[in-house]
Scaffold this active site. Structure first.
Site, PDB file in Angstrom:
ATOM      1  N   SER A 144       0.604  -0.760   0.072  1.00 55.77           N
ATOM      2  CA  SER A 144      -0.044  -0.200  -0.331  1.00 55.77           C
ATOM      3  C   SER A 144       0.902   1.197   0.048  1.00 55.77           C
ATOM      4  O   SER A 144       1.994   1.142   0.652  1.00 55.77           O
ATOM      5  CB  SER A 144      -1.232  -0.371   1.076  1.00 55.77           C
ATOM      6  OG  SER A 144      -1.166   1.132   1.536  1.00 55.77           O
ATOM      7  N   TYR A 157      -2.080  -0.168  11.194  1.00 52.17           N
ATOM      8  CA  TYR A 157      -1.996  -0.665   9.156  1.00 52.17           C
ATOM      9  C   TYR A 157      -0.917   0.221   8.279  1.00 52.17           C
ATOM     10  O   TYR A 157      -0.115  -0.610   8.437  1.00 52.17           O
ATOM     11  CB  TYR A 157      -3.319  -0.057   8.735  1.00 52.17           C
ATOM     12  CG  TYR A 157      -3.193   0.025   7.450  1.00 52.17           C
ATOM     13  CD1 TYR A 157      -3.993  -1.300   6.874  1.00 52.17           C
ATOM     14  CD2 TYR A 157      -2.641   0.244   6.337  1.00 52.17           C
ATOM     15  CE1 TYR A 157      -3.687  -1.590   5.221  1.00 52.17           C
ATOM     16  CE2 TYR A 157      -2.555   0.283   4.821  1.00 52.17           C
ATOM     17  CZ  TYR A 157      -3.660  -0.145   4.277  1.00 52.17           C
ATOM     18  OH  TYR A 157      -3.984  -1.104   2.972  1.00 52.17           O
TER      19      TYR A 157
END
Length: 263
Positions: A144, A157
């Protein structure tokens, strides 16, 4: 087994994909099958996984399914003993709800570190020895934009995604000159079920995302396949995200201020 160089033709390659039952993983599987790859699909959901495999078979492709929680080292070891080492390992499995650190429980933080980071570590460690022995193979990590940029409301995250980036860098260093290669594919927002399955996360997308087009899982899959075929070690899409990363290296304080603004 086809000899493998840094760039490669997908036809005839045995490709193992984790998290292959939906979203980006399923899209990669379908796109790779169209290019002639033989798919080894791994996930925890039997029904969804078999549906992806059946769709590939209906169109003349080859796909086998294997149920495995890749964040469990023992299950990964059993899987590695059951199947032939793939030519390409795609570490795609991962999840994690975007929440501020003070709202993230220790259990949630641990789960986000287990997948994607430990899952990718376990899978790569399981198959690297055989890749080294035959002097070929590719370990690819799907990541990501959070692996290079940080914004409020996604602490655990972000930390897990930076860990995946570190794992990629380490594997790239340790495979140099061996015939085995490492690659990382990094994307910003993707239109997948992630947002529905992780309520509250979409509200924390940085305003900076508005200048970066949202990709479909199919666009992500094609970017990965094209990038690997071209021999790229770092695949970033769309090009606007590459520009963000470049700006962050040159003007980190400016980009940091921009990332602090969320929806």
């Amino acid at each position: 087994m086809k000899p493998q160089s840094k760039g490669m033709n997908w036809s005839g390659q045995r490709v193992l994909i984790t998290g292959a039952s939906s979203g980006i993983g399923a899209a990669i599987a379908e796109a790779a099958a169209k290019r002639g790859a033989e798919l080894i699909l791994v996930a925890r959901s039997a029904d969804k996984l078999e549906a992806v495999a059946e769709g590939i078979r209906r169109h003349g492709g080859t796909a086998t399914t294997h149920l495995c929680d890749v964040s469990d080292a023992e299950q990964v070891a059993l899987l590695a003993n059951e199947i032939q080492t793939p030519d390409v390992l795609i570490n795609n499995a991962g999840a994690g709800r975007w929440k501020p650190l003070v709202e993230t429980s220790p259990e949630e933080a641990a789960a986000m570190m287990e997948a994607p980071y430990l899952a990718a570590l376990y899978m790569t460690r399981a198959f690297l020895p055989a890749m080294f022995q035959r002097h070929s193979g590719l370990c690819l990590f799907v990541n990501s934009a959070a692996s290079q940029l940080a914004w409020p409301g996604a602490a655990a995250y972000t930390a897990a995604r930076w860990a995946v980036r570190g794992l990629f860098e380490a594997v790239r260093a340790e495979t140099t000159g061996t015939g085995v290669h490492a690659a990382m594919a990094t994307f910003a927002k993707v239109s997948s079920d992630y947002w529905k399955n992780n309520p509250g996360s979409e509200e924390r997308v940085p305003v900076a995302q508005t200048s970066v087009p949202i990709l479909s899982p199919q666009q992500v899959a094609e970017a990965i396949l094209d990038g690997v075929a071209a021999g790229r070690e770092e695949i970033v899409a769309p090009w606007q995200l590459r520009l963000k990363f470049f700006a962050n290296r040159l003007f980190p304080s400016i980009v940091r201020r921009e990332m602090l603004r969320v929806n």
